[in-house]
Design an enzyme around this catalytic site. Sequence first.
Site, PDB file in Angstrom:
ATOM      1  N   ASP A 212      11.998  43.865  83.682  1.00 20.27           N
ATOM      2  CA  ASP A 212      11.434  42.545  83.970  1.00 20.27           C
ATOM      3  C   ASP A 212      11.380  42.358  85.487  1.00 20.27           C
ATOM      4  O   ASP A 212      12.384  42.540  86.180  1.00 20.27           O
ATOM      5  CB  ASP A 212      12.316  41.451  83.348  1.00 20.27           C
ATOM      6  CG  ASP A 212      11.523  40.480  82.501  1.00 20.27           C
ATOM      7  OD1 ASP A 212      10.408  40.129  82.912  1.00 20.27           O
ATOM      8  OD2 ASP A 212      12.010  40.079  81.431  1.00 20.27           O
TER       9      ASP A 212
ATOM     10  N   ASP B 128       6.969  38.535  85.173  1.00 12.51           N
ATOM     11  CA  ASP B 128       7.315  37.218  84.654  1.00 12.51           C
ATOM     12  C   ASP B 128       6.533  36.116  85.371  1.00 12.51           C
ATOM     13  O   ASP B 128       6.461  36.091  86.601  1.00 12.51           O
ATOM     14  CB  ASP B 128       8.823  36.987  84.848  1.00 12.51           C
ATOM     15  CG  ASP B 128       9.293  35.649  84.349  1.00 12.51           C
ATOM     16  OD1 ASP B 128       9.382  35.487  83.126  1.00 12.51           O
ATOM     17  OD2 ASP B 128       9.572  34.762  85.178  1.00 12.51           O
TER      18      ASP B 128
ATOM     19  N   GLU C 268       2.802  38.439  82.260  1.00 12.73           N
ATOM     20  CA  GLU C 268       3.006  37.217  81.473  1.00 12.73           C
ATOM     21  C   GLU C 268       2.129  36.122  82.075  1.00 12.73           C
ATOM     22  O   GLU C 268       2.347  35.687  83.199  1.00 12.73           O
ATOM     23  CB  GLU C 268       4.470  36.777  81.486  1.00 12.73           C
ATOM     24  CG  GLU C 268       4.697  35.562  80.593  1.00 12.73           C
ATOM     25  CD  GLU C 268       5.977  34.804  80.886  1.00 12.73           C
ATOM     26  OE1 GLU C 268       6.488  34.150  79.957  1.00 12.73           O
ATOM     27  OE2 GLU C 268       6.456  34.844  82.034  1.00 12.73           O
TER      28      GLU C 268
ATOM     29  N   HIS D 132      12.091  36.199  73.959  1.00  8.54           N
ATOM     30  CA  HIS D 132      13.255  35.401  74.381  1.00  8.54           C
ATOM     31  C   HIS D 132      12.913  33.943  74.665  1.00  8.54           C
ATOM     32  O   HIS D 132      13.811  33.104  74.776  1.00  8.54           O
ATOM     33  CB  HIS D 132      13.877  36.027  75.626  1.00  8.54           C
ATOM     34  CG  HIS D 132      12.979  35.972  76.825  1.00  8.54           C
ATOM     35  ND1 HIS D 132      11.838  36.755  76.940  1.00  8.54           N
ATOM     36  CD2 HIS D 132      13.016  35.212  77.940  1.00  8.54           C
ATOM     37  CE1 HIS D 132      11.235  36.476  78.074  1.00  8.54           C
ATOM     38  NE2 HIS D 132      11.932  35.544  78.702  1.00  8.54           N
ATOM     39  N   ASP D 133      11.626  33.627  74.789  1.00 12.64           N
ATOM     40  CA  ASP D 133      11.186  32.254  75.065  1.00 12.64           C
ATOM     41  C   ASP D 133      10.594  31.554  73.850  1.00 12.64           C
ATOM     42  O   ASP D 133      10.222  30.385  73.926  1.00 12.64           O
ATOM     43  CB  ASP D 133      10.122  32.250  76.179  1.00 12.64           C
ATOM     44  CG  ASP D 133      10.706  32.425  77.562  1.00 12.64           C
ATOM     45  OD1 ASP D 133      11.905  32.108  77.753  1.00 12.64           O
ATOM     46  OD2 ASP D 133       9.976  32.885  78.466  1.00 12.64           O
TER      47      ASP D 133
END
Length: 559
Positions: free
Chosen positions: A98, A199, A256, A329-330
């Site tokens: 990430d 990200d 993302e 994870h979100d």
Amino acid sequence: MSKQWWKESVVYQVYPRSFNDSNGDGIGDIKGITEKLDYLQELGIDVVWLSPVYQSPNDDNGYDISDYRDIMSEFGTMEEWEEMLDGMHVRGIKLLMDLVVNHSSDEHTWFLESRKSKDNEYRDYYIWRPGKDGKAPNNWASFFSGSAWQNDEETGEYYLHLFSKKQPDLNWENPKVRSEIHDVVRFWIDKGVDGFRLDAIDVISKTEGLPDAKVVNDDQYQWGGEYFFNGPRMMEFLKELDDEVFSKHDLMTVAETSSADIDRGIALTNEQDGVVNMLFHFEHMDLTSGPGGKWDQKDWELADLKRVMTKWQNDLEGKGWNSLYMENHDQPRSVSVFGNDKEYRVKSAKMLATWLHMMQGTPYIYQGQELGMTNVRFGSIEDYRDVEIHNMYKEQVLEKEVDPVTVMEKIYKKGRDNARTPMQWDASENAGFTTGDPWIKVNPNYKEINAEEALKDPASIFYHYKKLIELRKKHDVIVYGSYKLILEDHSEIYAYTRTLNDETLLVISNFSDKTPLFELPEDIGFSSKELLISNYEVGEEDIKGFKLKPYESRVYRLT
């Protein structure tokens, strides 16, 4: 369309804090990941996407980085990270790290220097502005509620933080900042990393002058997305990163981009002059959000899911590349949102997996998704750990006096901690995740839903995912075939074909607990059929018309 290893791969996301704790401190760690590499190899995945393990004070669970070149002490050491990477590579698994570079932690050396004085050499690494009439420089709201600005007493100015106040936005307009980021990426490439997930990368460029957002409600702070999503220099900054670093290596890169539309997706990922391999768009995830955003919740409709997924399948084909995901994870657990996590949990989890993995794009599995892990309903706000959840609860309950029961229902449906409860390894205490007190409570259903049980049951969701991955490696049509939606107006069945040369896949999924009739369109001809995968026992039958069982899915290979 060119053949690429990252198109043919299946990615598994590890959220390290919740994956596996090797030392009993209640926090998942790097050695814990290494201990479970045989499990990942058994599943058959090709790439691990590892959520941040860099040094961090953990305001946003590692997405607030204080040192980009060191490992968080709670997670372990650089030597243990290197052992983990070696363990992956020995097993033929690549590592996607990430890259969180829209913002850093406010405890990063750059920011500690930046806040010391207005003439500090690091001042321009961040976005500082004087206030207006004793207020913030503009009226932007943060993603995590409240103002996107924080006043700093040291110099009397405000810094921008689109996320938490402990996540100040880096100033990408400053070439020194971009150069620092390039060096960070090179550092990890030199260590053997195989790719990066970027990200929140669509907010790195802000509109010059940082104008006020339009006032659309009575809130003190307003959504300013039009001034920071896909900003004027975003593509330029990413092109520079690609030219200087990414393009010099055989990497997997995924952006993302919560705001991306089709045109942006093509610009980002096309093979001629794109800047990354693939993107995460959010359009299908937003089907449960009303006009007020994530916490303004609504029911999703199958017709809308068909429309969104079909648009991205058709319009991106031959022009770019997509990521296929339904949770991370979100996001909440997909079986709790798009399936039935009660009576038909196993069937609907398998159906969702089949429906998604047969589309064009690179599939992502989030830890526990292969077990059919579900959303959780903790009894108290104190049981939750996510900064976004707590900020929203405070704003709604304490400031706006909304009924706490109403607010908790929103958290049960959309809260990020749904995905962050510990991985359910077995039926022992704390689901085998830790011998200590877990940093967040385990979902109480771990005694029924866990990896040990799944591995013993040949009909488990785990082995269904394993078979989907095996099929992907065997049939090019799954990776490279053209997509076509059929039965467009059916209210319960989502069916489509994938075609490559003279081979066609027929993918049929029942998104309901009813038993609808599937009728094959007359223009789909074939001389032979082969059932590749299903989530019910299927006998020999005429596929031109048959009744589907609740949440049934089938994939036929037609020639």
